[in-house]
Design an enzyme around this catalytic site. Structure first.
Site, PDB file in Angstrom:
ATOM      1  N   PHE A  61       0.829  -1.209   0.000  1.00 32.48           N
ATOM      2  CA  PHE A  61       0.000   0.000   0.000  1.00 32.48           C
ATOM      3  C   PHE A  61       0.858   1.251   0.000  1.00 32.48           C
ATOM      4  O   PHE A  61       1.756   1.396   0.842  1.00 32.48           O
ATOM      5  CB  PHE A  61      -0.877   0.060   1.256  1.00 32.48           C
ATOM      6  CG  PHE A  61      -2.164  -0.698   1.187  1.00 32.48           C
ATOM      7  CD1 PHE A  61      -3.231  -0.236   0.433  1.00 32.48           C
ATOM      8  CD2 PHE A  61      -2.316  -1.876   1.896  1.00 32.48           C
ATOM      9  CE1 PHE A  61      -4.432  -0.937   0.391  1.00 32.48           C
ATOM     10  CE2 PHE A  61      -3.506  -2.582   1.865  1.00 32.48           C
ATOM     11  CZ  PHE A  61      -4.558  -2.114   1.104  1.00 32.48           C
ATOM     12  N   ASP A  62       0.580   2.152  -0.927  1.00 34.21           N
ATOM     13  CA  ASP A  62       1.034   3.523  -0.748  1.00 34.21           C
ATOM     14  C   ASP A  62       0.310   4.064   0.479  1.00 34.21           C
ATOM     15  O   ASP A  62      -0.750   3.553   0.860  1.00 34.21           O
ATOM     16  CB  ASP A  62       0.689   4.342  -1.992  1.00 34.21           C
ATOM     17  CG  ASP A  62       1.074   5.796  -1.852  1.00 34.21           C
ATOM     18  OD1 ASP A  62       2.215   6.076  -1.466  1.00 34.21           O
ATOM     19  OD2 ASP A  62       0.212   6.653  -2.128  1.00 34.21           O
TER      20      ASP A  62
END
Length: 226
Positions: free
Chosen positions: A7-8
């Protein structure tokens, strides 16, 4: 088979816009300077442009920090020391934990399904670790990997290569990368050979992300294919 999710963080898990506007407003008020909501548009434009230059390797992180608020204040006609303000802004960002709608629910879901979850961010290591901890979301992450830690920035192959060197027991085909940036997350992930999901939270023209494996407008939609 997907076993891990990358995940960013900013504008994927934590709402950078709300966090940044709060930090700017707070820092300006501390300096007895009136904050106006329209200032945020100037911040966003200049900030986004500088981060794109960083992604392309045209400037360094230190140059970004030196330039950001000096350029913003010059355009707004505000008489404040941009570099000093930058230091306070970054301190306040450590305290900001506004979540993107659906982020917590998705992380809980992935945890319940035994996916491994990692944060991959171009921001500073202590900043992202602190924000995730303060938000109570760190419990859902198996690791936090930033460009500062890995010695390279998204979208470079060096960033993803360094990640897999530190997490050697998973392979490219067992990973999906979810992020909001077509340039840093989706393009970088695809060039490295990862499955990608573009989180188009801003409602941009979806054709721009046609090269992504998945496109979602809500994080809840990720559950449809995980």
């Amino acid at each position: 088979m997907i076993k891990a999710v990358l995940f960013d963080i900013d504008d994927t898990i934590l709402d950078f816009g709300k966090c940044a506007e709060w930090a700017v407003k707070t820092a300006m008020e501390e300096r007895n300077t009136e904050y106006r909501h329209e200032y945020y548009g100037v911040f966003k434009r200049i900030n986004d442009d500088l981060w794109k230059k960083l992604e392309k390797g045209e400037i360094t992180r230190e140059e970004l920090f030196n330039r950001r608020f000096n350029e913003i204040f010059a355009e707004l006609g505000i008489n404040l020391d941009g570099r000093e303000f930058e230091s306070r802004f970054l301190e306040l960002l450590h305290e900001s934990t506004e979540e993107v709608p659906g982020a917590r629910e998705l992380l809980k879901y992935l945890h319940s399904k035994n996916y491994r979850v990692y944060a991959v961010s171009n921001a500073m290591q202590t900043q992202q670790e602190t924000r995730l901890k303060k938000s109570g979301l760190s419990r859902y992450f198996d690791g936090v990997f930033t460009s500062e830690l890995l010695g390279a920035s998204k979208p470079s192959r060096a960033f993803f290569g360094a990640f897999f060197e530190r997490v050697p027991d998973i392979s490219k085909d067992e990973v999906i990368l979810i992020g909001d940036s077509l340039s840093a997350d989706i393009s970088g992930g695809k060039r490295y050979g990862l499955t990608t999901c573009w989180f188009n939270h801003a409602g941009k023209n979806s054709s721009g992300g046609s090269f992504s494996d998945f496109v979602v407008h809500s994080l809840n939609d990720v559950k449809l294919f995980m």
